[in-house]
Design an enzyme around this catalytic site. Structure first.
Site, PDB file in Angstrom:
ATOM      1  N   GLY A  70       0.831  -1.200   0.000  1.00 51.77           N
ATOM      2  CA  GLY A  70       0.000   0.000   0.000  1.00 51.77           C
ATOM      3  C   GLY A  70       0.859   1.241   0.000  1.00 51.77           C
ATOM      4  O   GLY A  70       2.071   1.189  -0.205  1.00 51.77           O
ATOM      5  N   GLY A  73       2.835   0.861   3.606  1.00 47.95           N
ATOM      6  CA  GLY A  73       3.326  -0.356   4.214  1.00 47.95           C
ATOM      7  C   GLY A  73       3.000  -1.577   3.390  1.00 47.95           C
ATOM      8  O   GLY A  73       2.528  -1.486   2.262  1.00 47.95           O
ATOM      9  N   LYS A  90      -1.519  -5.249   8.191  1.00 45.15           N
ATOM     10  CA  LYS A  90      -0.745  -4.188   7.552  1.00 45.15           C
ATOM     11  C   LYS A  90       0.343  -3.730   8.513  1.00 45.15           C
ATOM     12  O   LYS A  90       0.062  -3.341   9.651  1.00 45.15           O
ATOM     13  CB  LYS A  90      -1.631  -3.010   7.177  1.00 45.15           C
ATOM     14  CG  LYS A  90      -0.890  -1.950   6.361  1.00 45.15           C
ATOM     15  CD  LYS A  90      -1.720  -1.501   5.201  1.00 45.15           C
ATOM     16  CE  LYS A  90      -0.906  -0.721   4.197  1.00 45.15           C
ATOM     17  NZ  LYS A  90      -1.654  -0.451   2.984  1.00 45.15           N
ATOM     18  N   ASP A 190      -6.860   7.394   0.046  1.00 42.79           N
ATOM     19  CA  ASP A 190      -6.119   6.621  -0.954  1.00 42.79           C
ATOM     20  C   ASP A 190      -7.054   5.663  -1.672  1.00 42.79           C
ATOM     21  O   ASP A 190      -6.745   4.496  -1.881  1.00 42.79           O
ATOM     22  CB  ASP A 190      -4.971   5.852  -0.296  1.00 42.79           C
ATOM     23  CG  ASP A 190      -3.983   5.305  -1.336  1.00 42.79           C
ATOM     24  OD1 ASP A 190      -3.963   5.828  -2.470  1.00 42.79           O
ATOM     25  OD2 ASP A 190      -3.244   4.356  -1.008  1.00 42.79           O
TER      26      ASP A 190
END
Length: 613
Positions: A70, A73, A90, A190
């Site tokens: 992502g 991370g 994550k 995002d």
């Protein structure tokens, strides 16, 4: 290489392309040239594989089980050691900060944002279960719901742009997620095709479920404290899908997510992004000075009203974009207007084949089958006495090659039981939403408004077939009936018939002589032909170009083994019609084959069970 980039002046240049590097030493130009494909990202080694209650899983070769990269991370497959469930974990490397105080502030900011995101619970959002920071402060992490499906990005890259109806359904569900987030003062920041998970992405839009992932990095809108956070003053997002205001230093709100949704919807319809560039400055310049490439939408045959909506969503000024409520209303309205296309196709098929042949095509009929809604269940709190949901049977063999058996038996039972006038049977698209879900039959009964639920397991070992079934009272949860069948694979049709007869007996249905005859009628005397037919149905239900073509091959194999197998011709008619319906083939190429197969099927048997599915 990361999607976290800075707008600060660079002090060095990339040895590969000569473009300036950002403050972290990353080349933004090389990053953007990779487009949406992040497969080349190198992962920094982790000091530990255990984060709180979660341990990162490994492949058989010992490598870490990465699910994706992502903006900030890496996401891994992990196991919750307490609850023994799989999660998506994550892991985010904390930024290098000048002082311990700043490092602590960054961790606290992450935890504050994660707490806000963890409160968000919605069917279209992957839930955040837990979050925390490593003891040494080098990493922050959060565990979220593991969504079994594929990203919108992967779907479009594999199969090409989506049709308008499917894209609208995806946009509607994403909008619901954004509305839920906005009601709690959250934005995503995002939103992109890689953060949109599709469950059964190739199925008809009525079967599709969408989940937005990575809400764990959302920032509370109302939080106007110090800008010291895990981004360390950097741009967060994916440049090709980011709103113009995300490149600035000012605040952003839900209208930024609406812009990103517009860019995502554009990608779904065209396979392209509305504004491209080799670096952030080129993208910003294109956003501000270039007109939208509307010709891309026209080439993809996007209706004019939807083109106008996309233009408003991608407006440079946030104030010019529609509000989230107005956007949801517009999407509902456009989606409703798109439905006559399917009806028009149905009318065309009737004109070609005659009214009686219309029953051959389940692809056209399922749209007309009522699906229980929340309002329906509230107004009908007591389920009809004679009603059933046949849930998709579990593939106990754990072999992908035998998945067609578990799905096929379930679908065949739905088709057989649907012929009985006294029994209301939940349609396949609705029942199969529970595939691979461990749900209480009483919950299924409440959600679908049925009095009984049939579940089962199928195991194949070479030529041996084992089928376990349970019929459960959906009101009390008590077992009505259960049985096991150990037979040869050649007895597959007989097993299906035996189960259907037992279900009707246990539900105390009064069958007419004609209904009794249909329950014991053999679809084919050739066991191989029936297995090829089930394989064909399995691939047909994928609704992809490759899937339908493989289905045609299996249906043809079934007919070769039994030339009088009417269902084999039904499968061919459905497949050739599907090629046209999903725009995989021109009508003049596929419809003559569909017509020929339909006429042959009806000539062999005009009382097909499949005709009433």
């Amino acid at each position: 290489m990361r999607n976290v980039v800075t707008l600060a002046s660079a002090v060095t240049v990339c040895s590969t392309c000569g473009e300036p590097l950002n403050a972290k030493g990353d080349c933004v130009a090389c990053l953007l040239r990779t487009g949406l494909d992040e497969s080349g990202v190198e992962t920094e080694p982790l000091d530990s594989l255990v984060f709180g209650d979660f341990e990162i899983a490994r492949h058989e070769d010992g490598s870490l089980w990465e699910l994706g990269h992502g903006a900030m991370g890496v996401t891994y497959l992990a196991v919750d050691k307490v609850l023994r469930r799989k999660v998506a974990l994550k892991v985010i490397k904390a930024p290098v900060v000048p002082t311990r105080r700043h490092s602590q502030a960054a961790r606290e900011r992450f935890l504050r944002e994660a707490r806000a995101a963890a409160v968000l619970r919605h069917p279209n959002v992957a839930a955040v279960f837990q979050f925390g920071a490593s003891a040494d402060g080098s990493c922050c992490y959060y565990a979220m719901e593991l969504v079994e499906g594929e990203t919108l990005e992967a779907c479009v890259r594999r199969d090409g742009p989506l049709n308008g109806k499917l894209a609208l359904e995806i946009a509607k569900q994403i909008t619901r997620a954004l509305m839920a987030a906005a009601s709690q003062g959250l934005i995503h920041r995002d939103l992109k095709p890689g953060n949109i998970m599709l469950i059964r992405p190739n199925a008809d839009a009525s079967e599709l479920q969408v989940k937005v992932i990575d809400f764990g990095l959302a920032k509370a809108i109302a939080d106007d404290e110090s800008n010291m956070d895990l981004t360390h003053g950097e741009f967060v997002g994916t440049p090709n899908f980011a709103s113009p205001e995300q490149f600035e230093s000012g605040p952003v709100d839900v209208r930024s997510d609406i812009y990103s949704l517009g860019a995502t919807l554009w990608f779904a319809l065209t396979g392209k992004t509305p504004f491209a560039g080799r670096n952030i400055e080129e993208i910003r310049r294109a956003q501000k000075s270039d007109a939208l490439p509307i010709e891309q939408l026209k080439a993809a045959r996007v209706p004019s009203r939807l083109r106008s909506l996309l233009k408003s969503m991608l407006a440079i000024e946030p104030a010019a974009r529609p509000g989230i409520q107005d956007l949801a209303a517009s999407l509902r309205r456009y989606s409703a207007q798109a439905r006559p296309t399917r009806v028009a196709l149905a009318v065309g098929v009737i004109l070609i084949f005659g009214v009686s042949a219309f029953s051959v095509f389940p692809i056209l009929r399922t749209a007309n089958r009522p699906v229980p809604t929340a309002e329906h269940l509230v107004s009908n709190p007591v389920p009809p006495e004679k009603s059933i949901a046949v849930l998709p049977f579990e593939n106990a063999s754990n072999e992908p090659n035998t998945e067609y058996l578990s799905e096929g038996i379930s679908e065949a039972l739905i088709n057989s039981l649907s012929e009985l006038q006294q029994l209301r049977v939940i349609a396949r698209p609705t029942a199969f939403r529970y595939k691979r879900k461990d749900v209480d039959p009483r919950q299924v009964g409440r959600e679908l408004g049925v009095s009984a639920v049939l579940t089962g397991k199928v195991r194949q070992m070479q030529d041996a077939l084992n089928v376990q079934v349970d019929l459960v009272d959906a009101v009390t949860g008590a077992q009505i009936w259960g049985a096991g069948y150990d037979r040869n694979i050649a007895d597959l049709v007989a097993v299906k018939q035996a189960i259907a007869q037992e279900v009707t007996a246990k539900l105390k249905l009064k069958l007419s002589s004609e209904e009794q005859r249909r329950l014991v009628k053999r679809d084919s005397t050739n066991a191989e032909a029936y297995q090829f037919y089930l394989r064909g149905r399995y691939f047909w239900n994928k609704r992809t170009s490759d899937g339908i073509k493989q289905a045609i091959e299996h249906f043809q194999q079934s007919i070769e083994r039994d030339p009088n197998f009417a269902l084999g011709y039904v499968g061919l008619a459905d497949s050739y019609t599907g090629l046209t319906f999903y725009n995989f083939a021109a009508p003049h190429e596929a419809m003559p084959e569909a017509k020929e197969s339909a006429i042959k099927a009806l000539a062999l048997d005009d009382t097909l069970a499949e005709a009433h599915a």
